[in-house]
Design a protein around this motif. Sequence first.
Motif, PDB file in Angstrom:
ATOM      1  N   THR A 125       0.584  -1.491  -0.120  1.00  0.00           N
ATOM      2  CA  THR A 125      -0.560   0.139   0.334  1.00  0.00           C
ATOM      3  C   THR A 125       0.906   0.797  -0.370  1.00  0.00           C
ATOM      4  O   THR A 125       0.581   2.323   0.166  1.00  0.00           O
ATOM      5  CB  THR A 125      -1.027   0.415   1.530  1.00  0.00           C
ATOM      6  OG1 THR A 125      -0.209   0.039   2.321  1.00  0.00           O
ATOM      7  CG2 THR A 125      -2.215  -0.892   1.279  1.00  0.00           C
ATOM      8  N   GLY A 126       2.817   1.358  -0.340  1.00  0.00           N
ATOM      9  CA  GLY A 126       3.130   2.337  -0.271  1.00  0.00           C
ATOM     10  C   GLY A 126       4.267   2.170   0.666  1.00  0.00           C
ATOM     11  O   GLY A 126       5.100   2.984   0.426  1.00  0.00           O
ATOM     12  N   MET A 127       4.867   1.201   1.309  1.00  0.00           N
ATOM     13  CA  MET A 127       5.634   0.656   1.700  1.00  0.00           C
ATOM     14  C   MET A 127       7.795   0.746   0.872  1.00  0.00           C
ATOM     15  O   MET A 127       8.195   1.021   0.567  1.00  0.00           O
ATOM     16  CB  MET A 127       6.255  -0.395   2.764  1.00  0.00           C
ATOM     17  CG  MET A 127       6.962  -0.315   3.287  1.00  0.00           C
ATOM     18  SD  MET A 127       7.665   0.922   4.900  1.00  0.00           S
ATOM     19  CE  MET A 127       8.664   0.284   6.112  1.00  0.00           C
ATOM     20  N   ASN A 128       6.415  -0.228  -0.078  1.00  0.00           N
ATOM     21  CA  ASN A 128       7.332  -0.497  -1.523  1.00  0.00           C
ATOM     22  C   ASN A 128       8.336  -1.406  -1.259  1.00  0.00           C
ATOM     23  O   ASN A 128       9.377  -0.839  -1.129  1.00  0.00           O
ATOM     24  CB  ASN A 128       7.965   0.854  -2.386  1.00  0.00           C
ATOM     25  CG  ASN A 128       6.523   1.181  -2.880  1.00  0.00           C
ATOM     26  OD1 ASN A 128       5.698   0.548  -3.458  1.00  0.00           O
ATOM     27  ND2 ASN A 128       6.482   2.725  -3.032  1.00  0.00           N
ATOM     28  N   ARG A 129       8.669  -2.303  -0.003  1.00  0.00           N
ATOM     29  CA  ARG A 129       9.263  -3.022   0.106  1.00  0.00           C
ATOM     30  C   ARG A 129       9.113  -4.360  -0.335  1.00  0.00           C
ATOM     31  O   ARG A 129       9.075  -5.580  -1.413  1.00  0.00           O
ATOM     32  CB  ARG A 129       9.812  -3.392   1.626  1.00  0.00           C
ATOM     33  CG  ARG A 129      10.021  -2.072   2.220  1.00  0.00           C
ATOM     34  CD  ARG A 129      10.704  -2.541   3.549  1.00  0.00           C
ATOM     35  NE  ARG A 129       9.732  -3.199   4.686  1.00  0.00           N
ATOM     36  CZ  ARG A 129      10.045  -3.250   5.680  1.00  0.00           C
ATOM     37  NH1 ARG A 129      11.553  -2.503   6.281  1.00  0.00           N
ATOM     38  NH2 ARG A 129       8.854  -3.492   6.325  1.00  0.00           N
ATOM     39  N   LEU A 130       7.536  -5.456  -0.334  1.00  0.00           N
ATOM     40  CA  LEU A 130       7.036  -6.688  -0.635  1.00  0.00           C
ATOM     41  C   LEU A 130       5.485  -5.869  -0.457  1.00  0.00           C
ATOM     42  O   LEU A 130       5.251  -5.914   0.008  1.00  0.00           O
ATOM     43  CB  LEU A 130       7.876  -7.261   0.940  1.00  0.00           C
ATOM     44  CG  LEU A 130       9.511  -7.564   1.066  1.00  0.00           C
ATOM     45  CD1 LEU A 130       9.266  -8.560   1.789  1.00  0.00           C
ATOM     46  CD2 LEU A 130       9.766  -8.522  -0.119  1.00  0.00           C
ATOM     47  N   GLY A 131       5.443  -6.781  -1.230  1.00  0.00           N
ATOM     48  CA  GLY A 131       3.498  -7.336  -1.272  1.00  0.00           C
ATOM     49  C   GLY A 131       3.379  -7.363  -2.767  1.00  0.00           C
ATOM     50  O   GLY A 131       3.897  -6.979  -3.735  1.00  0.00           O
ATOM     51  N   PHE A 132       2.062  -7.714  -3.146  1.00  0.00           N
ATOM     52  CA  PHE A 132       1.529  -7.428  -4.386  1.00  0.00           C
ATOM     53  C   PHE A 132       0.413  -5.701  -4.619  1.00  0.00           C
ATOM     54  O   PHE A 132       0.347  -5.932  -3.673  1.00  0.00           O
ATOM     55  CB  PHE A 132      -0.023  -7.998  -4.635  1.00  0.00           C
ATOM     56  CG  PHE A 132       0.780 -10.024  -4.419  1.00  0.00           C
ATOM     57  CD1 PHE A 132       1.593 -10.433  -5.629  1.00  0.00           C
ATOM     58  CD2 PHE A 132       0.713 -10.437  -3.652  1.00  0.00           C
ATOM     59  CE1 PHE A 132       1.839 -11.330  -5.368  1.00  0.00           C
ATOM     60  CE2 PHE A 132       1.375 -11.597  -3.834  1.00  0.00           C
ATOM     61  CZ  PHE A 132       1.543 -12.589  -4.432  1.00  0.00           C
ATOM     62  N   ASP A 136      -3.292  -6.187  -8.694  1.00  0.00           N
ATOM     63  CA  ASP A 136      -3.115  -7.008  -8.648  1.00  0.00           C
ATOM     64  C   ASP A 136      -3.492  -8.686  -7.463  1.00  0.00           C
ATOM     65  O   ASP A 136      -3.841  -9.585  -7.677  1.00  0.00           O
ATOM     66  CB  ASP A 136      -1.765  -7.497  -8.608  1.00  0.00           C
ATOM     67  CG  ASP A 136      -1.041  -6.731  -9.619  1.00  0.00           C
ATOM     68  OD1 ASP A 136      -1.518  -6.606 -10.651  1.00  0.00           O
ATOM     69  OD2 ASP A 136       0.729  -6.475  -9.424  1.00  0.00           O
ATOM     70  N   ILE A 137      -4.925  -8.131  -6.360  1.00  0.00           N
ATOM     71  CA  ILE A 137      -4.701  -8.501  -5.914  1.00  0.00           C
ATOM     72  C   ILE A 137      -6.015  -9.560  -6.467  1.00  0.00           C
ATOM     73  O   ILE A 137      -6.040 -11.033  -5.939  1.00  0.00           O
ATOM     74  CB  ILE A 137      -4.919  -7.514  -3.977  1.00  0.00           C
ATOM     75  CG1 ILE A 137      -4.306  -6.889  -3.751  1.00  0.00           C
ATOM     76  CG2 ILE A 137      -5.731  -8.678  -3.004  1.00  0.00           C
ATOM     77  CD1 ILE A 137      -2.825  -7.938  -2.963  1.00  0.00           C
ATOM     78  N   ALA A 138      -6.853  -9.084  -6.819  1.00  0.00           N
ATOM     79  CA  ALA A 138      -7.697  -9.737  -7.417  1.00  0.00           C
ATOM     80  C   ALA A 138      -7.117 -11.293  -7.931  1.00  0.00           C
ATOM     81  O   ALA A 138      -7.946 -12.207  -8.104  1.00  0.00           O
ATOM     82  CB  ALA A 138      -9.174  -9.155  -8.423  1.00  0.00           C
ATOM     83  N   GLY A 139      -5.977 -10.841  -9.287  1.00  0.00           N
ATOM     84  CA  GLY A 139      -5.225 -12.057  -9.980  1.00  0.00           C
ATOM     85  C   GLY A 139      -5.161 -12.815  -8.750  1.00  0.00           C
ATOM     86  O   GLY A 139      -5.217 -14.443  -9.181  1.00  0.00           O
ATOM     87  N   VAL A 140      -4.474 -12.925  -7.964  1.00  0.00           N
ATOM     88  CA  VAL A 140      -3.315 -13.452  -6.821  1.00  0.00           C
ATOM     89  C   VAL A 140      -4.443 -14.365  -5.756  1.00  0.00           C
ATOM     90  O   VAL A 140      -4.283 -15.483  -6.186  1.00  0.00           O
ATOM     91  CB  VAL A 140      -2.722 -12.851  -6.012  1.00  0.00           C
ATOM     92  CG1 VAL A 140      -2.541 -13.365  -5.071  1.00  0.00           C
ATOM     93  CG2 VAL A 140      -1.475 -11.864  -6.683  1.00  0.00           C
ATOM     94  N   MET A 141      -5.429 -13.872  -6.151  1.00  0.00           N
ATOM     95  CA  MET A 141      -6.478 -14.518  -5.164  1.00  0.00           C
ATOM     96  C   MET A 141      -7.692 -15.788  -6.261  1.00  0.00           C
ATOM     97  O   MET A 141      -7.556 -16.975  -6.115  1.00  0.00           O
ATOM     98  CB  MET A 141      -7.783 -13.574  -4.617  1.00  0.00           C
ATOM     99  CG  MET A 141      -7.305 -12.408  -3.313  1.00  0.00           C
ATOM    100  SD  MET A 141      -6.740 -13.904  -2.161  1.00  0.00           S
ATOM    101  CE  MET A 141      -8.552 -14.967  -1.895  1.00  0.00           C
ATOM    102  N   ASP A 180      -9.835  -0.448   0.154  1.00  0.00           N
ATOM    103  CA  ASP A 180     -10.255  -0.980  -1.068  1.00  0.00           C
ATOM    104  C   ASP A 180     -10.151  -1.678  -1.616  1.00  0.00           C
ATOM    105  O   ASP A 180     -10.254  -2.884  -2.171  1.00  0.00           O
ATOM    106  CB  ASP A 180      -9.611   0.367  -1.711  1.00  0.00           C
ATOM    107  CG  ASP A 180     -10.535   0.245  -3.042  1.00  0.00           C
ATOM    108  OD1 ASP A 180     -11.481   0.414  -3.633  1.00  0.00           O
ATOM    109  OD2 ASP A 180     -10.047   0.170  -4.454  1.00  0.00           O
ATOM    110  N   ALA A 181      -8.441  -2.132  -1.439  1.00  0.00           N
ATOM    111  CA  ALA A 181      -7.947  -3.741  -1.854  1.00  0.00           C
ATOM    112  C   ALA A 181      -8.530  -4.492  -2.144  1.00  0.00           C
ATOM    113  O   ALA A 181      -9.022  -6.158  -2.509  1.00  0.00           O
ATOM    114  CB  ALA A 181      -6.156  -3.628  -2.293  1.00  0.00           C
ATOM    115  N   VAL A 182      -9.028  -5.393  -1.039  1.00  0.00           N
ATOM    116  CA  VAL A 182      -9.417  -6.274  -0.379  1.00  0.00           C
ATOM    117  C   VAL A 182     -10.818  -6.038   0.178  1.00  0.00           C
ATOM    118  O   VAL A 182     -11.342  -7.142   0.606  1.00  0.00           O
ATOM    119  CB  VAL A 182      -8.966  -6.917   1.395  1.00  0.00           C
ATOM    120  CG1 VAL A 182      -6.937  -6.756   0.948  1.00  0.00           C
ATOM    121  CG2 VAL A 182      -9.141  -5.490   2.911  1.00  0.00           C
TER     122      VAL A 182
END
Length: 358
Positions: A125-132, A136-141, A180-182
């Motif tokens: 969500t903005g830390m920009n280290r790890l994560g989708f 892209d979350i819908a595609g991951v799920m 919003d993403a989840v």
Amino acid sequence: MPRATVARISTEALRHNYRKAVAMAGGARAMAVIKADGYGHGIQTVARALREDASKFAVACIEEALAIRGAGVTAPVVLLQGPHSPEDVATSADQDFELVIHSEHQLRWLEESVRVPALWIKVNTGMNRLGFAPADIAGVMELLGNAELASRVTGFVTHFACADDANSDNTARQTACFLDAVDPWPDLSRSLGNSAAHFLEGQPLFDWTRPGIMLYGGSPMIGQLGPELGLQPVMTLEAELTSVRTLKPGESVGYGASWTATGETPMGIVAVGYGDGYPRHAGTDTPAWVNGRRIRLIGRVSMDMLAVDLTEAPDAKPGDKVELWGRNVSVDEVAQHAGTIGYELLTGVTVRVPRVHE
């Protein structure tokens, strides 16, 4: 006979801080973050001390999770960096570890695994280290659903970049982005809150928080010390005076002669230095404590010793115990003088300093 330099660990203070995190979390539950060897306090000691209170732990990697099992603690453990190899997936399934999934290669490992543990999906969500990316979350799920893995997904997680700054609006933006993403999966758990988020007025904490530094009495907030937030110090770094003498006007002490006495100054040498994890950049005026009095460092910190001005404690003598940080001198205050944060000091205490658990 060993040196008297020790790190005293108060398990009662640890439990106090965890219970405070739980109380501040409201309706959320709190997974105790005990990575980095329990923030330098001893991961097995911390796990055992919290086993009756914490229903879930969180660490960075599988080695730390296995150390918790080695302590005889059976509660679920969340691996915040997820698997580092396909073998980690199988081990996690065996050991009741929960994996935070943040990358496509980890998704491939899951597809190839016979058994899969509980999963968390990380949203960037903005830390920009790890994560989708949120988009892209819908595609991951969907991918997990196609691989018949969707039933293993426990929830979603993100990490705040600026929650330590109560004046920043970045945390609110990250929270909105995450929600919003989840939003399409309201029945899955949500974990956003780090230590700092517990202290942000009005910040929603949802289902699980992840208190870390606050468990050990360190402040997660800019400009505030742990005790000011109602936290108790868990580690007291203590060493003894090994020498006491009086410096004459014009005499200096330590490497570089960076501090010079302007008048007669009672000085003590303390048996601790950067070889023990005390910060080298904590120089003149950094506080310490001896015999009920606050004193100050003078000159540069050496590998095995440092010098203190005993003007405020003129009766101090060799053998007296000096608190470098702990109940009377906050680790956060020392960190400020050293230009760093309490996290680094606590995790940086070296192995030559025995931990004495009280």
